[in-house]
Every structure is written in C-alpha cells, then in structure tokens.
Scaffold this motif. Structure first.
Motif, PDB file in Angstrom:
ATOM      1  N   GLY A 246      59.671  15.914 -28.762  1.00 18.25           N
ATOM      2  CA  GLY A 246      60.099  14.621 -28.228  1.00 18.25           C
ATOM      3  C   GLY A 246      59.198  14.059 -27.154  1.00 18.25           C
ATOM      4  O   GLY A 246      59.562  13.073 -26.497  1.00 18.25           O
ATOM      5  N   GLY A 247      58.032  14.664 -26.948  1.00 17.77           N
ATOM      6  CA  GLY A 247      57.081  14.132 -25.967  1.00 17.77           C
ATOM      7  C   GLY A 247      57.403  14.535 -24.546  1.00 17.77           C
ATOM      8  O   GLY A 247      57.092  13.811 -23.597  1.00 17.77           O
ATOM      9  N   LYS A 248      57.983  15.718 -24.377  1.00 15.57           N
ATOM     10  CA  LYS A 248      58.474  16.159 -23.071  1.00 15.57           C
ATOM     11  C   LYS A 248      57.357  16.316 -22.035  1.00 15.57           C
ATOM     12  O   LYS A 248      57.539  15.964 -20.872  1.00 15.57           O
ATOM     13  N   THR A 249      56.196  16.851 -22.424  1.00 15.26           N
ATOM     14  CA  THR A 249      55.144  17.157 -21.452  1.00 15.26           C
ATOM     15  C   THR A 249      54.640  15.894 -20.769  1.00 15.26           C
ATOM     16  O   THR A 249      54.596  15.809 -19.532  1.00 15.26           O
ATOM     17  N   ALA A 251      56.064  12.883 -20.898  1.00 17.17           N
ATOM     18  CA  ALA A 251      57.182  12.148 -20.288  1.00 17.17           C
ATOM     19  C   ALA A 251      57.494  12.705 -18.906  1.00 17.17           C
ATOM     20  O   ALA A 251      57.764  11.946 -17.960  1.00 17.17           O
ATOM     21  N   SER A 252      57.443  14.035 -18.762  1.00 18.15           N
ATOM     22  CA  SER A 252      57.732  14.634 -17.450  1.00 18.15           C
ATOM     23  C   SER A 252      56.652  14.275 -16.441  1.00 18.15           C
ATOM     24  O   SER A 252      56.951  14.011 -15.269  1.00 18.15           O
ATOM     25  N   LEU A 253      55.386  14.246 -16.859  1.00 17.41           N
ATOM     26  CA  LEU A 253      54.312  13.845 -15.947  1.00 17.41           C
ATOM     27  C   LEU A 253      54.445  12.376 -15.574  1.00 17.41           C
ATOM     28  O   LEU A 253      54.208  11.990 -14.419  1.00 17.41           O
ATOM     29  N   THR A 254      54.830  11.555 -16.537  1.00 15.07           N
ATOM     30  CA  THR A 254      55.019  10.124 -16.251  1.00 15.07           C
ATOM     31  C   THR A 254      56.107   9.925 -15.210  1.00 15.07           C
ATOM     32  O   THR A 254      55.932   9.176 -14.234  1.00 15.07           O
ATOM     33  N   PHE A 255      57.251  10.582 -15.408  1.00 12.85           N
ATOM     34  CA  PHE A 255      58.310  10.471 -14.405  1.00 12.85           C
ATOM     35  C   PHE A 255      57.826  10.962 -13.052  1.00 12.85           C
ATOM     36  O   PHE A 255      58.068  10.320 -12.015  1.00 12.85           O
ATOM     37  N   ALA A 256      57.149  12.098 -13.034  1.00 10.96           N
ATOM     38  CA  ALA A 256      56.730  12.697 -11.768  1.00 10.96           C
ATOM     39  C   ALA A 256      55.819  11.754 -10.989  1.00 10.96           C
ATOM     40  O   ALA A 256      56.000  11.561  -9.778  1.00 10.96           O
ATOM     41  N   LEU A 257      54.835  11.158 -11.656  1.00  8.75           N
ATOM     42  CA  LEU A 257      53.907  10.260 -10.949  1.00  8.75           C
ATOM     43  C   LEU A 257      54.582   8.938 -10.583  1.00  8.75           C
ATOM     44  O   LEU A 257      54.345   8.392  -9.497  1.00  8.75           O
ATOM     45  N   ASP A 258      55.398   8.391 -11.473  1.00 10.96           N
ATOM     46  CA  ASP A 258      56.137   7.161 -11.127  1.00 10.96           C
ATOM     47  C   ASP A 258      57.051   7.407  -9.934  1.00 10.96           C
ATOM     48  O   ASP A 258      57.110   6.607  -8.990  1.00 10.96           O
ATOM     49  N   HIS A 259      57.783   8.517  -9.975  1.00 16.20           N
ATOM     50  CA  HIS A 259      58.735   8.860  -8.916  1.00 16.20           C
ATOM     51  C   HIS A 259      58.005   9.122  -7.599  1.00 16.20           C
ATOM     52  O   HIS A 259      58.434   8.647  -6.531  1.00 16.20           O
ATOM     53  N   ALA A 260      56.891   9.843  -7.661  1.00 16.49           N
ATOM     54  CA  ALA A 260      56.118  10.125  -6.449  1.00 16.49           C
ATOM     55  C   ALA A 260      55.559   8.848  -5.848  1.00 16.49           C
ATOM     56  O   ALA A 260      55.547   8.672  -4.620  1.00 16.49           O
ATOM     57  N   THR A 261      55.092   7.933  -6.671  1.00 15.24           N
ATOM     58  CA  THR A 261      54.542   6.666  -6.176  1.00 15.24           C
ATOM     59  C   THR A 261      55.622   5.836  -5.492  1.00 15.24           C
ATOM     60  O   THR A 261      55.409   5.278  -4.413  1.00 15.24           O
TER      61      THR A 261
END
Length: 757
Positions: A246-249, A251-261
């Motif tokens: 499902g594209g987890k790897t 997607a998790s990096l995308t959330f992490a960088l969006d959330h950190a920003t």
C-alpha cells in the motif's frame, strides 16, 4: 600552578593548550544548547561546568605535562554536586558527571565514588577560579513542565540519561573543536527539513503522474493523500496501518517530513526491524530526496567506534581527534535510518558511545516500521520509552505496520500507549485490507518434512519458502539445489552477496523464468519481491502476514496467491518463537481469513493478554531474568538508579554473535572487497568511512566459533590497531558461492546457529 589546562598538545608550548576555564564554559554552553530543546538547559550547563573540575588537581596537571600517569578527574565534580544540591538534582548531576568517560554506573558504584573513605582522588582545591559560579537551585528549574510517567522513577531515570547524552556529546564536540584548531571537522551543512519536504513532495507528484491506473495505485494515492492531510495534527503518538503493497514506506516518510515542517521538528528517524533492509530503505529515501541529503545509516551489526576504543585501550597511540572517532554517531543529520536494536538498546544504554546521540531524538519524528517486531521480553520498557519520548521530549512516534499490534490502552491494556483511533493516519484500515487482499492462507495439518516441501518446489516453477533458522534454510536448500532456479538467502551470506542474489531473482521473475527460493525471515520485511506461492514455517501471525506480502504482491494473478503455513518436521521452531507460534495457531485454527484486521487483533490479544492475565503486569514482558521497570521503581526515593545493570539486561538479541568480514566476489574479476581491505590494512589509522564500507561484507557467527577459527588461523585482523575486534576470513573455502559461510564444516555446533535470520 601557573596555568591550569583541560587538554595538552604534544610538542607544543602551553600557550597552545586549552585552559580548563575555557573548556568548562564551552562544554556547559553546548550542553545547555542541546538540553534547551527539552527544557533542561541550565541543569545541563551546570553538568558541563562540573564535569572536569577534577582536572584542577596538581596530579592531573602533572599528567598533562607528562610527569605522571593519568588519574581520576570525574569523581571530583560528582562530589561537588551532592555537596551543593539536594536530591534529586545533586544525585542526578553526580551520576552524569561521574560517568562522562566510563559510562553511567549503578547506584552503589556511584556511592563508593562519592565516599572519600572508599575512593581516594587527588585534591582539587581552587577549582572555583576556573568554573562559573554555581547557580542557586531555583535557577535550575526546567523551562517546560515534565509530566511524570505512571511508572515510578522512570521519568527521572530517563531524564538522567538524556542529560548525560547532552554532556558527553558536548564534551566530545568541544574537545574535537579544540584539537581541530584552524581546520574544523566538517559537520552539518545538510538541507533543512523544509527543503527535504519540498523535494519529496515533488518526487511523489512525479510518481503519481507516472503511475498506471489500477486498484493498487489508487489505494497508494488514497493513503498518501490521507497522511498529508493529517500532518497538521499535534505532535504525539500515531498509528499507520497499511497492508503490504500500500505504499507504506514513502507514505510514512511523507507524513514525517510534512509533520516536521509544520511543527518545527528537527529530524526524521526511520527505525527498521532488521539490519538487512536498512540499505534498501536508505536507497529509497536517497532516490526521493537526493544523494547529498545526509541520510545516516546506523545499525548494530558491528560497533565500529567501539573497535577504535578497544585499540586505544590496548595502548595503541592515536592523536586526540582520532580518539574521538570511537564515539558513535550523534545522529546530527536530518534523516536517520536505523534498527530497532540500535534505537532501543541505546535508550537503555550506559556507555557514552551509545548514549551520545540520544538528545538528538528530542523534537523529532520517529517512524517505527513493523512496530509489532518489538521483542516480548522487553515490551514494557520499550513502550515506556516510546511514551516518555512523546510525553516529555516533543517527539512524534508513528507505529507503522500492516499488522497493528494491540499495544494501545483502547485495546484493553491499561498500561498500553495512550493513542486511539483518532490518531490513525490511514483511511479506514479494514477497507484498505479488503481492497488489497491478494492471498488466501491455508494451514497444513501435521508435521511436514523437508522432502515434502522439496517435492512441491519441483511441481511449481516459482515459489518461496521461509523458514525459522539459518541451519534449516541451508538443509532445505541442499534438497532443492539440483532444481533449476534454486536460490538460497540467509545472513550466512554477506549483505552485498544477498543484494546480488535478490537482484538476479527479481530480474528472473520479471522475465517469467523459474525461481525457487529458500530464505530465512530476512526476506519478509521491506524486500520487494513477488511470487505466486509462498510457504511459511510456523511462527507468529505477524510473520505470516509479512510472508504473505511477498505473494501476489502486485495483484497480477487472476485469483488469490497461495500462502501455506506448515510445521516443519525436521526443524522445530526456536524457543524464542514459541509464544508467537502458539498464539498464531489459535487464530489459524478458528478464523477463515487469519490476516483480516479482526483476526490480527485477536492474535495480539492472545499473545499479550493470555487467559485473563494482564500481560503488562507479567514479568516475562520486562526482562526475562532481571526486570527493568521494578528495579527503577525500587530506587525512586534515592535516585540511585542501576544504569549499568539496566544496560546489561536490555538486550534485544541474547545470542553472543560476532562479525566476520568476508571478501566476497561477484565474479573472478571483482576485487572491490580485497581492494578495500588492502587500503585499510595500509593505513596508519583506519578511516571511519572505510570501516563502514566493510558492513557490506559482514557475516555474524557464534562468538565461540569465531574464537576457534581465529585460533586455527582461518581469521586474521583487518588492521593491527583493531586486533580481535574486526577479523577477516582468509580461507575462502569456508564461504560457499551459493549459501555463504560454511558453519557446518566445523566440528563446533552452537545453539546460536539456530537463529532466525
């Protein structure tokens, strides 16, 4: 004394030495800057002020002038701390200062050093003229309120280790800065989090534009949109439950960088369950973010810095900057890819090299990939650390998995993590599972022999069988080796060898060729490979789900892929898998679809909460021989926490395994490994980058077998400086080109051979 110094420069006049006052001030300022991130800057500054006051002694100054041997200089500051400040501050400072070279000690060890009748140290009168004035207690209060854990003493013990991290990293960096002089050691200079977020966003847009229409890609797009939308949620605990494929790897990096920003967080730490997939994950990240980003890969196959430390301890001379290279990376990078072993063992460590990086976890995003892989015997301390980081250090932690373990309070565990369904990032996980279901699972009755499995291999052109130990993988492969397309994978093969074999297998599968793979569990997590039929030796249901992720991965079959769970007649499961196997058997027996979300939830409840007994009160979830959390709670009044004993008890991997370097060749003309080894051997002092490149050639073996092979002359040191710390295989006859290191050729047999990777 005419001058009092912290560091000398051999061959230079004292005008080039570092005054003690300068060093104490600089370490205090740097430690304060590190601890300001979580609100305890002034206490860290005081630790920096006190850490080297013992160097004011005439004995230590004589040592710097080469007129005497070295002496204890760290106990002095600890004694000042307990004399000037009450509990808990004085004790916390004493523990940190006393351990800033040797590591955090147990409470009774600190007591002996604080007692002048038991431990004599050089007189250090006059230290006050080299240190800043000690602040009153009221000035040491944190700038933000800490919430105490429900576990007595845990918050204070954790804070002690985090402040220790600030001090030792500051001490390393300031000492490095002094000795580097006009040629500072390059550090940092990486793109900021916002830059990385923009790059990843552009990369994901490009992937979306090129994606073929279809169910799998539409689900991946839906998951990506959902995590981006939820990145604005306040920092804290999150879950991401996405089926394999499902594209987890990304997607998790995308959330992490969006959330950190959005929230000003400082870095992303991606935690993989196994060393074998770190390089693959880092390569995916570099492809998305750029080669120059500064993605740090850090795992626990071999402690490269500790090898250099052993060289120093064995009396081999190193210049001061080279000594500093023995410290583990401090994770001062925007993206870190590491293992659960490295992260959690560091969080409960006592050595300076393991603790140095911990302060850089504050205000970060930690992605725990395959969160269900946390070991049962240490589950309670792991959860306590996750909760503490989230509660008091501004860390967002994402439990990322296809099979979300029942570790939350809302799952019925009063001591679980305080996260509920509102913090799930994926859109409707049960619906995602139904949409991406691509396999049917069947459980074969009775024990199944290797001969039966081999016959099935002969009947189908493409099949994978995953077993529970390296020994079993080798034995089963030997049965199918004459068949076309037979492939073996285990950690008896060095990482570069495994990557080459996997690349060849993927190419053969794309071409529709015959591919028959026997592997250990290393193929399960994060390895992108797709076969129509997968057999899995009995293990936990989460392992079965991971195996299923290698079956009909892209949904290309007209029907469902076939996943077969079987009990090997020739290789009983390792003892450490028995609890997982029993819990899985109940679900496999009673559920039509054992991988459905409700079945997975039932499995974890069976695993963690058996027969009405609350698992989080069970000692088997907190150190099998020495429970960690009760040991902390017993000492809450004195703050004499047993840090050294905790570090010994908190081991993800009990087996005593040691690294061996194998100079593997892809073909007769391939001299990459030998050239690297020759370059290292010719150096006066091996460089850290070259030592890390050797990770591609590491195979771990039982420590007793390694010692035997060394005595027999089959191994020799990679470099004289490293002595027994890093050994290479000389006799290539002990490395099979298809199956890797030949352990079975030796008369020595060890239980450690029966390991799961």
């Amino acid at each position: 004394m005419t001058g009092v110094f912290a560091h000398s420069v051999p061959g230079q006049s004292t005008a080039q030495w570092e005054p003690l006052a300068d060093h104490l001030a600089r370490v205090g300022d740097t430690a304060a800057r590190f601890a300001d991130v979580f609100g305890w800057g002034e206490l860290a500054r005081l630790a920096g002020t006190l850490h080297d006051v013992g160097k004011a002694s005439e004995a230590f100054q004589a040592y710097l002038h080469a007129r005497a041997s070295s002496c204890d200089h760290s106990t002095a500051g600890a004694r000042v701390a307990v004399a000037e400040y009450p509990l808990p501050v004085g004790r916390m400072l004493a523990t940190i200062v006393a351990g800033h070279h040797a590591g955090l000690d147990d409470g009774d060890g600190i007591e002996r050093r604080l007692d002048a009748r038991q431990t004599a140290i050089p007189a250090f009168e006059g230290w006050q003229s080299h240190a800043a004035a000690l602040p009153p207690l009221v000035q040491l209060k944190p700038t933000r309120r800490f919430a105490q854990s429900g576990l007595p003493g845990f918050t204070d013990a954790f804070l002690t280790r985090m402040l220790f991290s600030c001090l030792v990293d500051a001490d390393f960096l300031e000492t490095e800065r002094f000795y580097a002089g006009a040629r500072p050691v390059p550090r940092g200079g990486y793109p900021g989090i916002a830059v990385l977020q923009a790059r990843l966003s552009a990369h994901m847009d490009g992937l979306s534009a090129k994606a073929r229409p279809g169910l799998v890609n539409s689900v991946r797009a839906e998951v990506l949109a959902a995590v981006r939308e939820r990145a604005a949620l306040a920092p804290g605990l999150f879950t991401l439950t996405v089926p394999t494929g499902g594209g987890k790897t990304l997607a998790s990096l995308t959330f992490a960088l969006d959330h950190a920003t959005r929230h000003g967080l400082r870095r992303v730490v991606h935690v993989a369950p196994f060393t074998a997939i770190i390089e693959q994950t880092a390569a995916v990240f570099r492809s998305a973010l750029g080669e120059e980003v500064g993605i740090l890969e850090h795992h626990a196959t071999f402690d490269w810095q500790d090898a250099a430390a052993r060289a120093v301890d064995n009396g081999i001379g190193l210049d001061p900057v080279s000594r500093l290279r023995r410290a583990a990376e401090n994770w001062d990078a925007p993206v870190v890819v590491t293992t659960a072993v490295q992260l959690f063992e560091s969080l409960f460590a006592n050595r300076t090299s393991r603790c140095r990086k911990l302060h850089n976890l504050a205000r970060s995003v930690i992605v725990l990939d395959e969160a269900q892989a946390m070991p049962l015997p240490l589950l309670r301390p792991c959860l306590a650390a996750i909760d503490e980081l989230s509660r008091n250090y501004g860390v967002s932690v994402m439990l990322c998995t296809a099979t979300q373990p029942a570790l939350r309070q809302v799952d019925g565990f009063k001591a679980g993590l305080p996260v509920d369904d509102t913090r799930e990032l994926a859109p409707d996980p049960p619906r995602l599972y139904r949409a991406l279901r691509r396999v049917a699972v069947e459980r074969l009755a009775g024990p199944i022999s290797d001969e039966t499995v081999a016959r099935r291999f002969a009947e189908v052109p493409q099949m994978l069988c995953i077993v529970n130990s390296r020994r079993h993988a080798k034995a089963l492969f030997d049965r199918i080796a004459p068949l076309p397309g037979a492939i073996h994978l285990s950690t008896l093969m060095c990482p570069r060898h495994r990557r080459a074999v996997l690349d060849a297998a993927r190419a053969a599968l794309r071409d529709g060729a015959v591919v028959r793979i026997v592997s250990t569990s290393l193929i399960e997590a994060g390895v992108d490979i797709d076969l129509p039929e997968v057999w899995r030796a009995t293990a936990g249901l989460d392992a079965v789900a991971q195996a299923a992720g290698r079956c009909n991965r892209e949904g290309a079959l007209a029907g469902l892929g076939r996943v077969v769970v079987f009990e090997p007649a020739d290789a009983p499961p390792p003892r450490e898998l028995e609890a997982f196997r029993r819990a899985a058997e109940e679900v496999l027996r009673t559920r039509d679809d054992p991988l459905a979300p409700n079945a997975i939830r039932a499995y974890f409840r069976e695993l963690y909460w058996r027969k009405g007994e609350h698992a989080f009160d069970a000692p088997q979830l907190d150190g099998e021989t020495w429970p960690i959390l009760p040991a902390v709670a017993e000492r809450v009044k004195t703050h004499a926490f047993p840090f050294a004993s905790i570090a010994r008890a908190f081991r993800f991997i009990d087996d005593a395994m040691e690294p061996v370097i194998v100079p593997w060749r892809a073909d007769p003309r391939d001299d990459r490994a030998e050239a690297l080894l020759a370059r290292i051997a010719a150096m006066d002092r091996p460089l850290g980058d070259d030592l890390r490149r050797l990770q591609a050639y590491v195979v771990t073996v039982p420590s007793k077998l390694r010692a035997r092979w060394l005595a027999l002359g089959r191994l020799r040191p990679v470099h004289p400086m490293l002595e027994g710390a890093l050994l290479r295989l000389d006799d290539t006859a002990f490395y099979d080109p298809r199956t890797g290191l030949r352990l079975e050729d030796d008369v020595y047999r060890a239980p450690e051979d029966n390991i799961v990777a």
